[in-house]
Design a protein around this motif. Structure first.
Motif, PDB file in Angstrom:
ATOM      1  N   LEU A  68      44.540   6.709  26.040  1.00 20.35           N
ATOM      2  CA  LEU A  68      44.178   7.004  27.391  1.00 20.35           C
ATOM      3  C   LEU A  68      43.423   6.116  28.473  1.00 20.35           C
ATOM      4  CD1 LEU A  68      44.393  10.821  28.137  1.00 20.35           C
ATOM      5  CD2 LEU A  68      45.546   9.142  28.782  1.00 20.35           C
ATOM      6  N   HIS A  69      43.280   5.233  29.142  1.00 28.66           N
ATOM      7  CA  HIS A  69      42.401   4.522  30.365  1.00 28.66           C
ATOM      8  C   HIS A  69      41.843   5.613  30.539  1.00 28.66           C
ATOM      9  CE1 HIS A  69      41.286   1.097  32.102  1.00 28.66           C
ATOM     10  NE2 HIS A  69      41.136   1.911  33.721  1.00 28.66           N
ATOM     11  N   SER A  70      40.962   4.764  30.507  1.00 27.19           N
ATOM     12  CA  SER A  70      38.677   5.992  31.438  1.00 27.19           C
ATOM     13  C   SER A  70      38.505   4.859  33.162  1.00 27.19           C
ATOM     14  CB  SER A  70      37.852   5.995  30.960  1.00 27.19           C
ATOM     15  OG  SER A  70      36.973   5.959  31.559  1.00 27.19           O
ATOM     16  N   PRO A  71      38.558   5.746  34.175  1.00 28.05           N
ATOM     17  CA  PRO A  71      38.687   4.560  35.429  1.00 28.05           C
ATOM     18  C   PRO A  71      37.012   4.124  34.912  1.00 28.05           C
ATOM     19  CG  PRO A  71      39.064   6.961  35.702  1.00 28.05           C
ATOM     20  CD  PRO A  71      38.574   6.774  34.810  1.00 28.05           C
ATOM     21  N   ALA A  72      36.137   4.187  33.853  1.00 28.45           N
ATOM     22  CA  ALA A  72      35.046   3.708  34.009  1.00 28.45           C
ATOM     23  C   ALA A  72      35.140   2.148  32.849  1.00 28.45           C
ATOM     24  CB  ALA A  72      34.025   4.126  32.451  1.00 28.45           C
ATOM     25  N   ASP A  73      36.848   1.957  32.711  1.00 25.70           N
ATOM     26  CA  ASP A  73      37.609   1.035  31.374  1.00 25.70           C
ATOM     27  C   ASP A  73      37.433  -0.450  32.355  1.00 25.70           C
ATOM     28  OD1 ASP A  73      36.778   2.952  29.315  1.00 25.70           O
ATOM     29  OD2 ASP A  73      38.271   3.524  28.703  1.00 25.70           O
ATOM     30  N   PRO A  74      37.073  -1.362  31.449  1.00 29.21           N
ATOM     31  CA  PRO A  74      37.636  -3.156  32.554  1.00 29.21           C
ATOM     32  C   PRO A  74      39.014  -2.412  32.407  1.00 29.21           C
ATOM     33  CG  PRO A  74      36.459  -3.202  30.322  1.00 29.21           C
ATOM     34  CD  PRO A  74      36.273  -2.303  30.844  1.00 29.21           C
ATOM     35  N   VAL A  75      39.543  -3.354  33.006  1.00 27.93           N
ATOM     36  CA  VAL A  75      41.426  -3.793  33.135  1.00 27.93           C
ATOM     37  C   VAL A  75      41.688  -5.087  32.265  1.00 27.93           C
ATOM     38  CG1 VAL A  75      43.047  -2.919  34.813  1.00 27.93           C
ATOM     39  CG2 VAL A  75      41.845  -1.486  35.352  1.00 27.93           C
ATOM     40  N   GLY A  76      41.577  -5.498  31.418  1.00 27.25           N
ATOM     41  CA  GLY A  76      41.631  -7.075  31.458  1.00 27.25           C
ATOM     42  C   GLY A  76      42.660  -6.735  30.825  1.00 27.25           C
ATOM     43  N   ASP A  77      42.754  -7.942  30.241  1.00 30.48           N
ATOM     44  CA  ASP A  77      44.315  -7.668  29.369  1.00 30.48           C
ATOM     45  C   ASP A  77      44.756  -6.886  28.166  1.00 30.48           C
ATOM     46  OD1 ASP A  77      46.497  -8.896  27.802  1.00 30.48           O
ATOM     47  OD2 ASP A  77      45.323  -9.908  26.187  1.00 30.48           O
ATOM     48  N   ASP A  78      46.313  -6.581  29.246  1.00 29.46           N
ATOM     49  CA  ASP A  78      46.076  -5.458  28.021  1.00 29.46           C
ATOM     50  C   ASP A  78      47.209  -5.463  27.169  1.00 29.46           C
ATOM     51  OD1 ASP A  78      48.926  -6.028  29.104  1.00 29.46           O
ATOM     52  OD2 ASP A  78      49.034  -4.414  31.351  1.00 29.46           O
ATOM     53  N   ARG A  79      47.527  -6.380  26.713  1.00 32.87           N
ATOM     54  CA  ARG A  79      48.126  -6.889  25.261  1.00 32.87           C
ATOM     55  C   ARG A  79      49.529  -6.062  24.945  1.00 32.87           C
ATOM     56  NH1 ARG A  79      44.308  -5.295  20.764  1.00 32.87           N
ATOM     57  NH2 ARG A  79      43.850  -4.202  22.586  1.00 32.87           N
ATOM     58  N   LEU A  80      50.440  -6.108  26.548  1.00 35.31           N
ATOM     59  CA  LEU A  80      51.099  -5.656  26.496  1.00 35.31           C
ATOM     60  C   LEU A  80      52.488  -6.118  26.233  1.00 35.31           C
ATOM     61  CD1 LEU A  80      50.222  -2.333  28.426  1.00 35.31           C
ATOM     62  CD2 LEU A  80      50.983  -2.230  26.028  1.00 35.31           C
ATOM     63  N   ASP A  81      52.316  -7.467  26.215  1.00 38.54           N
ATOM     64  CA  ASP A  81      53.575  -8.703  27.261  1.00 38.54           C
ATOM     65  C   ASP A  81      54.046  -8.878  26.805  1.00 38.54           C
ATOM     66  OD1 ASP A  81      51.379  -9.678  29.393  1.00 38.54           O
ATOM     67  OD2 ASP A  81      51.312 -11.397  28.153  1.00 38.54           O
ATOM     68  N   ASP A  82      54.224  -8.818  24.776  1.00 38.23           N
ATOM     69  CA  ASP A  82      55.374  -8.601  24.044  1.00 38.23           C
ATOM     70  C   ASP A  82      56.985  -7.231  24.689  1.00 38.23           C
ATOM     71  OD1 ASP A  82      54.456 -10.635  22.600  1.00 38.23           O
ATOM     72  OD2 ASP A  82      54.155  -9.416  21.085  1.00 38.23           O
ATOM     73  N   TRP A  83      55.893  -6.034  25.532  1.00 33.49           N
ATOM     74  CA  TRP A  83      57.298  -5.317  25.397  1.00 33.49           C
ATOM     75  C   TRP A  83      57.674  -5.311  27.405  1.00 33.49           C
ATOM     76  CZ3 TRP A  83      58.696  -1.264  21.687  1.00 33.49           C
ATOM     77  CH2 TRP A  83      57.884  -1.665  20.707  1.00 33.49           C
ATOM     78  N   PHE A  84      56.582  -5.563  28.552  1.00 35.53           N
ATOM     79  CA  PHE A  84      56.460  -5.903  29.551  1.00 35.53           C
ATOM     80  C   PHE A  84      57.019  -6.917  30.041  1.00 35.53           C
ATOM     81  CE2 PHE A  84      54.370  -1.529  28.210  1.00 35.53           C
ATOM     82  CZ  PHE A  84      55.071  -1.123  29.048  1.00 35.53           C
ATOM     83  N   GLY A  85      56.582  -8.194  29.086  1.00 36.00           N
ATOM     84  CA  GLY A  85      56.487  -9.571  30.074  1.00 36.00           C
ATOM     85  C   GLY A  85      55.260 -10.157  30.324  1.00 36.00           C
ATOM     86  N   VAL A  86      55.489 -11.486  31.090  1.00 34.74           N
ATOM     87  CA  VAL A  86      53.931 -11.781  31.095  1.00 34.74           C
ATOM     88  C   VAL A  86      53.126 -10.325  32.675  1.00 34.74           C
ATOM     89  CG1 VAL A  86      52.903 -14.044  32.007  1.00 34.74           C
ATOM     90  CG2 VAL A  86      54.223 -14.062  30.525  1.00 34.74           C
ATOM     91  N   GLN A  87      51.637 -10.235  32.503  1.00 36.17           N
ATOM     92  CA  GLN A  87      51.012 -10.148  33.520  1.00 36.17           C
ATOM     93  C   GLN A  87      51.002 -10.423  34.756  1.00 36.17           C
ATOM     94  OE1 GLN A  87      47.365  -8.092  31.456  1.00 36.17           O
ATOM     95  NE2 GLN A  87      47.540  -7.518  33.357  1.00 36.17           N
ATOM     96  N   THR A  88      50.877  -9.668  35.955  1.00 34.94           N
ATOM     97  CA  THR A  88      51.250 -10.542  36.762  1.00 34.94           C
ATOM     98  C   THR A  88      50.764  -9.430  37.603  1.00 34.94           C
ATOM     99  OG1 THR A  88      53.176  -8.942  37.792  1.00 34.94           O
ATOM    100  CG2 THR A  88      53.635 -11.757  36.516  1.00 34.94           C
ATOM    101  N   ASP A  89      50.402 -10.820  38.807  1.00 36.86           N
ATOM    102  CA  ASP A  89      49.155  -9.812  40.271  1.00 36.86           C
ATOM    103  C   ASP A  89      49.749 -10.008  41.021  1.00 36.86           C
ATOM    104  OD1 ASP A  89      47.187  -9.170  41.879  1.00 36.86           O
ATOM    105  OD2 ASP A  89      45.899 -10.002  41.169  1.00 36.86           O
ATOM    106  N   GLY A  90      51.167  -9.341  41.588  1.00 33.43           N
ATOM    107  CA  GLY A  90      52.000  -9.354  43.068  1.00 33.43           C
ATOM    108  C   GLY A  90      52.785 -10.601  42.267  1.00 33.43           C
ATOM    109  N   ASP A  91      52.807 -12.108  42.300  1.00 32.72           N
ATOM    110  CA  ASP A  91      54.058 -13.012  42.207  1.00 32.72           C
ATOM    111  C   ASP A  91      53.376 -14.356  41.865  1.00 32.72           C
ATOM    112  OD1 ASP A  91      55.471 -12.820  45.416  1.00 32.72           O
ATOM    113  OD2 ASP A  91      55.939 -11.618  43.431  1.00 32.72           O
ATOM    114  N   GLU A  92      51.803 -14.415  41.027  1.00 34.17           N
ATOM    115  CA  GLU A  92      51.329 -14.845  40.153  1.00 34.17           C
ATOM    116  C   GLU A  92      51.010 -13.797  38.643  1.00 34.17           C
ATOM    117  OE1 GLU A  92      49.858 -17.773  41.203  1.00 34.17           O
ATOM    118  OE2 GLU A  92      50.572 -17.203  43.649  1.00 34.17           O
ATOM    119  N   ALA A  93      50.737 -14.842  38.093  1.00 37.77           N
ATOM    120  CA  ALA A  93      51.256 -14.707  36.532  1.00 37.77           C
ATOM    121  C   ALA A  93      49.413 -14.000  36.183  1.00 37.77           C
ATOM    122  CB  ALA A  93      51.591 -15.515  35.742  1.00 37.77           C
ATOM    123  N   VAL A  94      48.791 -13.995  35.646  1.00 40.30           N
ATOM    124  CA  VAL A  94      47.946 -13.532  35.562  1.00 40.30           C
ATOM    125  C   VAL A  94      47.155 -14.584  33.718  1.00 40.30           C
ATOM    126  CG1 VAL A  94      45.728 -12.000  35.031  1.00 40.30           C
ATOM    127  CG2 VAL A  94      47.475 -11.923  36.631  1.00 40.30           C
TER     128      VAL A  94
END
Length: 94
Positions: A68-94
């Motif tokens: 579980l993610h806590s609201p106090a935790d930073p939301v940086g790199d989630d290391r889920l690219d292998d499962w979900f593809g490259v993380q994006t913010d709108g149309d921009e790759a992060v």
């Protein structure tokens, strides 16, 4: 989770990918998770049904609690690219 004698099915929200609606399917030691679209104006949520046999309840509850993610935790790199593809913010790759 795939090493437990359980069946899991449902959808979930990932804080680092706020627009992605994700799905979880697991049975017989096989796990599949992925993005199935966006929340399309609906509030994001998590709803997973876990069924199984044996005395696995505590181990499964502990595994979910640890993820579980806590609201106090930073939301940086989630290391889920292998499962979900490259993380994006709108149309921009992060």
């Amino acid at each position: 989770m795939a090493d437990h004698p359980i069946r899991v099915r449902g959808h979930f929200w990932v804080a680092s990918r706020p627009h992605a609606a994700c799905v979880w399917e697991e049975a017989g030691g096989q796990l599949s998770v992925g993005e199935v679209g966006t929340w399309s104006g609906r509030p994001p949520r998590t709803s997973l049904m876990v069924t199984g046999v044996g005395n696995e309840r505590a181990a499964i509850a502990d595994a979910f609690a640890a993820a579980l993610h806590s609201p106090a935790d930073p939301v940086g790199d989630d290391r889920l690219d292998d499962w979900f593809g490259v993380q994006t913010d709108g149309d921009e790759a992060v």
